[in-house]
Design an enzyme around this catalytic site. Structure first.
Site, short mmCIF file in Angstrom:
data_model
loop_
_atom_site.label_atom_id
_atom_site.label_comp_id
_atom_site.label_asym_id
_atom_site.label_seq_id
_atom_site.Cartn_x
_atom_site.Cartn_y
_atom_site.Cartn_z
N ARG A 35 8.42 -0.78 -12.53
CA ARG A 35 8.12 0.58 -12.08
C ARG A 35 6.65 0.92 -12.32
O ARG A 35 6.08 0.59 -13.37
CB ARG A 35 9.00 1.58 -12.79
N ASP A 36 6.05 1.57 -11.33
CA ASP A 36 4.66 2.01 -11.44
C ASP A 36 4.57 3.16 -12.44
O ASP A 36 5.42 4.05 -12.44
CB ASP A 36 4.17 2.47 -10.06
N ASN A 92 -2.51 -3.08 -0.98
CA ASN A 92 -3.88 -2.54 -0.95
C ASN A 92 -4.78 -3.70 -1.34
O ASN A 92 -4.62 -4.28 -2.41
CB ASN A 92 -4.05 -1.38 -1.94
N VAL A 101 -6.01 -2.45 -9.65
CA VAL A 101 -5.75 -3.59 -10.51
C VAL A 101 -5.91 -4.83 -9.63
O VAL A 101 -5.22 -4.97 -8.62
CB VAL A 101 -4.34 -3.54 -11.13
N HIS A 105 -0.59 -7.49 -5.59
CA HIS A 105 0.68 -6.81 -5.82
C HIS A 105 1.11 -6.04 -4.58
O HIS A 105 0.30 -5.64 -3.77
CB HIS A 105 0.62 -5.89 -7.03
N HIS A 107 3.45 -2.77 -3.28
CA HIS A 107 4.10 -1.51 -3.66
C HIS A 107 5.37 -1.36 -2.84
O HIS A 107 5.35 -1.54 -1.62
CB HIS A 107 3.19 -0.32 -3.33
#
Length: 119
Positions: A35-36, A92, A101, A105, A107
């Site tokens: 989880r973000d 992104n 970061v 990754h 999302h």
């Protein structure tokens, strides 16, 4: 070609190694999903490869099957989270796109209407 060495200051590498806590919702041989901490939707999960590449483009260049594994893991997370009405998968790539970061990754966003909203 082996993945580059993990930088000592990469927060996602530290999560993968278990050196930093995270709410992990999925893990397999290639990916870890958690989880973000700054969610942009009711469901906001990050799916990261265990290998360290700065962004999705580098990952695709060196480990194209890992990109497919990220998308597959993202789909599994969405199913487990009950995102039956739809969800968004977002990479992104680069600071100009909002990447903060620099470990590739994906999302996974959902839990509300995302029409007209960019992640």
């Amino acid at each position: 070609m082996p993945a580059p060495a993990r930088p000592d200051d990469c927060i996602f590498c530290k999560i993968i190694e278990g050196d930093l806590p995270a709410d992990i919702v999925h893990a397999d041989e290639i990916t870890v999903a958690f989880r973000d901490l700054n969610p942009q939707a009711p469901t906001h999960v990050l799916v990261v490869p265990r290998s360290h590449y700065a962004n999705a483009a580098e990952l695709a260049r060196h480990e194209p099957t890992s990109v497919a594994a990220l998308v597959s893991a993202g789909s599994a997370v969405a199913a487990a989270e009950g995102l039956d009405d739809g969800y968004r998968l977002v990479f992104n790539t680069g600071a100009g796109a909002g990447q903060t970061v620099f470990h590739a990754h994906l999302h996974v966003l959902g839990g509300r209407s995302l029409q007209g909203h960019m992640a």
